[in-house]
Design a protein around this motif. Structure first.
Motif, short mmCIF file in Angstrom:
data_model
loop_
_atom_site.label_atom_id
_atom_site.label_comp_id
_atom_site.label_asym_id
_atom_site.label_seq_id
_atom_site.Cartn_x
_atom_site.Cartn_y
_atom_site.Cartn_z
N ALA A 5 35.51 31.16 40.75
CA ALA A 5 36.27 31.70 41.89
C ALA A 5 35.44 32.75 42.61
N SER A 6 35.59 32.81 43.92
CA SER A 6 34.87 33.79 44.73
C SER A 6 35.65 34.06 46.01
N GLY A 7 35.21 35.09 46.74
CA GLY A 7 35.79 35.36 48.04
C GLY A 7 36.72 36.55 48.11
N GLY A 8 37.00 37.17 46.98
CA GLY A 8 37.86 38.32 47.00
C GLY A 8 37.22 39.52 47.68
N GLY A 9 38.01 40.57 47.88
CA GLY A 9 37.49 41.76 48.50
C GLY A 9 38.59 42.73 48.86
N LEU A 10 38.23 43.72 49.67
CA LEU A 10 39.15 44.75 50.12
C LEU A 10 39.44 44.53 51.60
N VAL A 11 40.73 44.41 51.94
CA VAL A 11 41.13 44.24 53.33
C VAL A 11 42.32 45.13 53.61
N LEU A 108 53.58 26.33 36.28
CA LEU A 108 53.54 26.91 34.94
C LEU A 108 52.10 27.04 34.46
N SER A 109 51.68 28.27 34.20
CA SER A 109 50.29 28.50 33.84
C SER A 109 49.90 27.79 32.54
N GLN A 110 50.85 27.62 31.63
CA GLN A 110 50.52 27.00 30.35
C GLN A 110 50.19 25.52 30.48
N GLN A 111 50.43 24.93 31.64
CA GLN A 111 50.10 23.52 31.85
C GLN A 111 48.62 23.31 32.15
N TYR A 112 47.89 24.37 32.41
CA TYR A 112 46.50 24.26 32.84
C TYR A 112 45.57 24.65 31.69
N ASP A 113 44.64 23.78 31.38
CA ASP A 113 43.70 24.03 30.29
C ASP A 113 42.43 24.75 30.74
N TYR A 114 42.08 24.62 32.01
CA TYR A 114 40.79 25.14 32.48
C TYR A 114 41.02 26.26 33.49
N TRP A 115 40.32 27.38 33.26
CA TRP A 115 40.51 28.57 34.08
C TRP A 115 39.18 29.14 34.51
N GLY A 116 39.15 29.66 35.74
CA GLY A 116 38.00 30.41 36.20
C GLY A 116 38.13 31.88 35.82
N GLN A 117 37.15 32.69 36.22
CA GLN A 117 37.09 34.08 35.78
C GLN A 117 37.89 35.02 36.66
N GLY A 118 38.31 34.61 37.82
CA GLY A 118 39.11 35.46 38.69
C GLY A 118 38.28 36.22 39.70
N THR A 119 38.94 36.55 40.82
CA THR A 119 38.31 37.35 41.86
C THR A 119 39.35 38.36 42.35
N GLN A 120 38.92 39.60 42.53
CA GLN A 120 39.83 40.69 42.88
C GLN A 120 40.13 40.70 44.37
N VAL A 121 41.41 40.77 44.69
CA VAL A 121 41.86 40.94 46.07
C VAL A 121 42.63 42.25 46.13
N THR A 122 42.19 43.14 47.02
CA THR A 122 42.86 44.43 47.20
C THR A 122 43.24 44.58 48.66
N VAL A 123 44.53 44.82 48.88
CA VAL A 123 45.03 44.98 50.25
C VAL A 123 45.50 46.43 50.39
N SER A 124 44.87 47.16 51.27
CA SER A 124 45.20 48.57 51.47
C SER A 124 46.28 48.71 52.54
N SER A 125 47.13 49.73 52.34
CA SER A 125 48.23 49.95 53.28
C SER A 125 47.82 50.88 54.41
#
Length: 125
Positions: A5-11, A108-125
């Motif tokens: 996974a990629s593309g996260g960031g601060l917006v 349902l998350s338990q239905q999925y066997d394969y997972w990526g590492q995650g990407t952080q998304v931060t939305v500032s107010s």
């Protein structure tokens, strides 16, 4: 099977981001791919999913109309276009994949066997 996974960031609130999830080691067309997110202190929650053959999409009510999920089978990649972002969208976004996912259990998350590492998304107010 690997998912990246990629593309996260601060917006800022109201901004947009596009997440990508690149898959390898699988017959990509046969797999349903989903996005989940997890904020600190909260449970993992379903965001969106796209079926393999046919490409039907499914969204959580909280993102419907703001997020759009697509896939490029030639590139083995799915995308999550996120518009009109809100602070409540802040979380780690994870992509997941599996075959044989039926519509009634697609969120349902338990239905999925394969997972990526995650990407952080931060939305500032």
């Amino acid at each position: 099977v690997q998912l990246q996974a990629s593309g996260g960031g601060l917006v800022q609130t109201g901004g947009s981001l596009r997440l990508s999830c690149a898959a390898s080691g699988l017959n990509f067309r046969q797999y349903t791919v989903a996005w989940f997110r997890q904020a600190p202190g909260k449970e993992r929650e379903f965001v969106a999913a796209i079926k393999g053959n046919g490409g039907s999409t499914y969204y959580a009510d909280s993102v419907k109309g703001r997020f759009t999920m697509t896939r490029d089978n030639a590139k083995h990649t799915v995308y999550l276009q996120m518009n009109t972002l809100k602070p409540d969208d802040t979380a780690v976004y994870l992509c997941a994949a599996d075959r044989g996912i039926i519509v009634t259990t697609i969120a349902l998350s338990q239905q999925y066997d394969y997972w990526g590492q995650g990407t952080q998304v931060t939305v500032s107010s």
